[in-house]
Design an enzyme around this catalytic site. Structure first.
Site, short mmCIF file in Angstrom:
data_model
loop_
_atom_site.label_atom_id
_atom_site.label_comp_id
_atom_site.label_asym_id
_atom_site.label_seq_id
_atom_site.Cartn_x
_atom_site.Cartn_y
_atom_site.Cartn_z
N ALA A 264 0.86 -1.18 0.00
CA ALA A 264 0.00 0.00 0.00
C ALA A 264 0.90 1.23 0.00
O ALA A 264 2.10 1.15 0.24
CB ALA A 264 -0.92 0.01 1.21
N MET A 265 0.29 2.41 -0.25
CA MET A 265 1.02 3.67 -0.24
C MET A 265 0.15 4.75 0.40
O MET A 265 -0.99 4.95 0.02
CB MET A 265 1.42 4.07 -1.66
N GLU A 266 0.75 5.44 1.38
CA GLU A 266 0.03 6.32 2.28
C GLU A 266 -0.28 7.71 1.73
O GLU A 266 -0.43 8.67 2.50
CB GLU A 266 0.83 6.48 3.58
N ASN A 267 -0.41 7.87 0.43
CA ASN A 267 -0.67 9.19 -0.16
C ASN A 267 -1.75 9.93 0.65
O ASN A 267 -2.79 9.36 0.97
CB ASN A 267 -1.16 9.03 -1.60
N HIS B 80 -1.52 0.64 9.40
CA HIS B 80 -0.18 1.13 9.08
C HIS B 80 -0.25 2.39 8.21
O HIS B 80 0.41 3.40 8.50
CB HIS B 80 0.60 0.03 8.35
N GLU B 81 -1.05 2.33 7.14
CA GLU B 81 -1.11 3.46 6.22
C GLU B 81 -1.75 4.68 6.88
O GLU B 81 -1.34 5.82 6.63
CB GLU B 81 -1.89 3.08 4.96
N HIS C 127 0.63 6.69 9.00
CA HIS C 127 1.47 7.61 8.22
C HIS C 127 0.82 8.97 8.01
O HIS C 127 1.53 9.94 7.73
CB HIS C 127 1.72 7.01 6.83
N GLU D 88 8.51 4.67 8.47
CA GLU D 88 8.09 3.27 8.39
C GLU D 88 8.14 2.55 9.74
O GLU D 88 7.29 1.73 10.05
CB GLU D 88 8.93 2.53 7.36
#
Length: 832
Positions: free
Chosen positions: A188-191, A223-224, A227, A246
């Site tokens: 995943a990516m926390e944009n 987790h995301e 962030h 992270e």
């Protein structure tokens, strides 16, 4: 140019291409078997510059504005910020086009920009008292319509509410869109405001997905979302401090998961796995400091590893321990975090600024456990842990007639071999927070400072006296008791009643640390065998130590697998443990075997009651272990279930599906016709989680030609998604001894193709290189690997996977040394 303020404008264009970074083109097949296109993005760490001219560095924060013009066939067009108004037809274009205009962004880093243009649908917005953030989940229409996005939507709202309290700062945006993308390189990516996920990390359908899938969705979402504050609101100044992002998100996961699923008690699972994973990687000379200089792009990508994630998390668990030495308290640590977030919101920091906030709070702590004269500077403490690699082993030994002494030294699997040493600014000495108790008394706390020791009064005349270090395994170090203190410790806890007083994390940590010490030659194998015997006798209900038992037994199996006779005898020794777990009844009188047998009327326990999370996972793990150790009833049930699955389409129970498929595919004499049947199931499935279960099973097949065929399929993007291919080859096909040999040969024969096709597969490249190479344990293969990557340009072509390669080489060397030291001991043990 005269001094003053100028506006710099660019006009640029670029073609959309398939890939996994920047803005990229992807496809999926819908429920009508039609291929649909979509546009997705991945900017971190260095791809925003591929999308537009920008100052693409984390501390070059800016406010962005965005318009997106696209065809009307794509109804879902998303950016980090909300839409200003409904889309409009652009000037001088026909009504098949539409323009979306979005609100101006908050101040943010370029690596957090994100875009989605797709024929997707979304869940309704979550409704939860106490939050003003619009939360929804989006993805392929058939997935959302099936309800697979509902769970993520509900827990996202709950976790945001918890994090607003934990961080002390409200979520700074008014929406979060979570989108499941069919092709995505990371989990995943926390944009900010537009979080993108692999489908397996966001979608959960209780009718089709396992309980493990549900747990994964929850923890990845937690987790995301962590962030959004620690990383997005306060961002590291430069990539050398990536661990601040992270490691902290990995640590905070359990807080979010606990808020959304309080009956899970997830902290025990998360903290033990982070510590064990980090210590394993960090025990080699190929490790690195948590914060390390970054000079070129590959240095940045190499930091997305277990050191940043797992060691970062483990160091924060340790920091909480010394910030809050009073049992059960988090007050001081959380106060420091709140102060840090409030002070630096919308800005960039270096790690020392976090340490300063911790130190300010720490110096104000008033407790008998930390007298004023014992206090230290937390900046100095943390720097010894983040600016040098590895960790200490604390040696506990007799000092004189009435005292023990505790000292420290650098721990390495390679023992005293530091031929590849890297310079440390602290001489591999640490400020170690030591919690200990003598004879089960009150826990005491002392700082073991660099180049010093701790003397502890001890009654050697009393045979029952013992000392225990590292209560709850919170410290990021391991303990090596000398012969006398270990004998006392093991005699005390060898008693079942005393053993049961150890916490779950202490039992797991004890076994893990013992085998780490054995690997380094600091303990004989006999100690490990005695401890395994003790634990396999006493454990039947707690999943964390049971998993650790299985992990250590499996680790030895991998070491000796080239010796098939010894491997067979070794596995027979531990089969009774698998049989015991399979046949141990729970409080309701049901055994794991009862749940697994054909046509079983018993449903697995729901996780809505306290304790059922672990109970459910323990049942499925016990079944998995029994089939893996070829317990006859288990293998028979798995085979019958598969035969029905194949002959009349009887669907497999989702929580047992992987066990059934793994058992049938890996057994001796498995039919290639069955493999072909399962491969066709893989191709036909539109469930990412089901595909994952199937591809892991397909890799277990023990036929060289079939595994070669499967490897070639992975290079065909019409058969296997680019984002899955390296994981399949590294974690599935290379899992067995035969698979590792096939995979190593395939890697050599196809290296140019692999480096070309997967040059931007950041996380997957590490998994592939490590998965294929790390388990070998013979000098001949080591020489082949070093010769191959010693050819001109080969090492350089590893790119971001270079660190994974270095770690794999160290693992192979350690495996060879382990075999030389311990193979004879294993032979003696199985001959008893």
């Amino acid at each position: 140019i005269q001094p003053g303020e100028y506006k710099l404008s660019f006009a640029w264009e670029s073609r959309l291409v398939r890939g996994l970074d920047g803005i990229y083109l992807s496809t999926y097949v819908d429920s009508k078997n039609e291929t649909k296109k979509l546009l997705a993005s991945q900017m971190e760490p260095l791809a925003a510059r591929k999308v537009m001219p920008c100052f693409d560095e984390p501390d070059m924060k800016a406010m962005f504005t965005m318009e997106i013009t696209t065809e009307t066939e794509y109804p879902l067009v998303l950016w980090n910020m909300p839409l200003i108004a409904d889309p409009v037809q652009p000037v001088e274009m026909d009504d098949t086009w539409q323009t979306f205009t979005f609100e101006r962004s908050v101040v943010m880093s370029s690596y957090l920009l994100a875009f989605i243009v797709a024929d997707f649908t979304c869940t309704d917005y979550a409704v939860l008292d106490g939050i003003d953030v619009k939360v929804r989940t989006c993805g392929r229409p058939d997935q959302i319509e099936s309800g697979a996005g509902d769970y993520a939507t509900v827990i996202t709202a709950k976790i945001i509410k918890e994090y607003e309290s934990f961080y002390g700062v409200p979520f700074p945006l008014n929406k979060i869109d979570s989108v499941a993308v069919p092709d995505f390189s990371a989990g995943a990516m926390e944009n900010w405001g537009l979080i993108l996920y692999r489908e397996t990390a966001l979608l959960y359908n209780p009718d089709k997905d396992t309980f493990n899938n549900k747990a994964r969705v929850n923890t990845v979402v937690a987790h995301e979302l962590a962030h959004q504050w620690f990383g997005n609101l306060v961002t590291m100044k430069w990539w050398n401090d990536l661990w601040l992002n992270e490691g902290f998100a990995s640590y905070v996961e359990w807080i979010g998961t606990n808020a959304s699923e309080p009956f899970w008690h997830y902290k025990d699972f998360q903290t033990y796995s982070d510590r064990a994973r980090a210590l394993s990687i960090d025990s080699y000379v190929s490790s690195r400091p948590t914060s390390i200089g970054v000079e070129k792009p590959s240095d940045i990508t190499a930091q997305f590893d277990s050191i940043s994630y797992s060691k970062g998390s483990a160091l924060l668990v340790q920091a909480k321990m010394f910030m809050d030495p009073e049992s059960g308290s988090d007050k001081n640590f959380e106060e420091a975090i709140k102060n840090y977030i409030q002070k630096y919101k919308f800005n960039n920091t270096v790690q020392e600024q976090l340490y300063d906030e911790m130190n300010t709070v720490y110096q104000g702590i008033s407790t008998d456990l930390i007298p004023e004269e014992e206090k230290v500077n937390i900046v100095d403490v943390m720097n010894t842990w983040t600016l040098q690699m590895n960790f200490p082993v604390l040696n506990v030994e007799r000092y004189d007639a009435g005292n023990l002494v505790i000292s420290q030294q650098r721990f390495l699997i390679s023992g005293s071999d530091v031929s590849d040493d890297k310079t440390s600014p602290y001489g591999y000495q640490w400020y170690v927070p030591v919690e200990y108790s003598v004879d089960g008394g009150a826990t005491d706390f002392k700082w073991l400072k660099p180049h010093s020791s701790i003397v502890v009064p001890f009654n050697f005349s009393e045979d029952s006296s013992y000392i225990q270090l590292n209560k709850n395994s919170a410290g990021y170090y391991i303990t090596n008791y000398d012969f006398d203190t270990w004998t006392r410790f093991s005699n005390h806890y060898g008693d079942t009643t005393n053993y049961e007083t150890l916490t779950i994390s202490e039992r797991q940590g004890l076994l893990f640390e013992t085998f780490l010490l054995i690997s380094a030659g600091k303990k004989p194998m006999s100690v490990g065998m005695e401890l395994l015997a003790l634990m396999t006798t006493n454990e039947d209900a707690d999943l964390v130590p049971i998993r650790e038992i299985s992990r250590q037994i499996s680790g030895i199996t991998v070491h000796i697998r080239d010796n098939s006779n010894l491997t067979s005898e070794w596995r027979k020794k531990w089969k009774p443990f698998a049989e015991k777990l399979y046949s141990t009844a729970d409080a309701g009188g049901n055994k794991p075997s009862d749940y697994f047998k054909l046509d079983s009327p018993i449903a697995l326990p729901e996780d809505t009651a306290d304790g059922n999370f672990q109970k459910r996972l323990l049942i499925t793990f016990a079944v998995q272990l029994a089939c893996a150790y070829e317990v006859e009833d288990c293998v028979t049930a798995a085979t019958q279930r598969f035969d029905n699955y194949r002959s009349d389409g009887t669907e497999l129970p989702v929580d047992f599906k992987s066990t059934v498929l793994d058992t049938v595919m890996s057994k001796e004499g498995a039919l290639e016709d069955d493999w072909d049947f399962l491969w066709n199931k893989y191709l036909a499935s539109d469930q990412a989680t089901e595909k994952e279960v199937i591809y892991y099973a397909l890799g277990q097949f023990q036929d060289e030609d079939v595994l070669k065929k499967f490897s070639n399929y992975c290079l065909n993007t019409t058969l296997v998604r680019t984002s899955d291919a390296l994981y399949i080859m590294g974690r599935s096909i290379a899992y067995s001894a035969l698979g590792a040999e096939v995979s190593w040969k395939f890697m050599q024969d196809n290296w140019d193709r692999l480096t070309s096709d997967f040059q931007n597969a950041l996380f997957a490249a590490d998994a592939y290189v490590s998965g294929v190479l790390s388990s070998f344990s013979n000098p001949t293969t080591l020489a082949e690997i070093e010769a191959f990557f010693g050819e001109e340009g080969k090492k350089e072509s590893l790119g971001a996977a270079a660190a994974a390669y270095d770690s794999a080489i160290q693992s192979i060397k350690a495996n060879i040394a382990w075999l030389n030291k311990h193979e004879a001991s294993i032979r003696s043990f199985v001959d008893q």
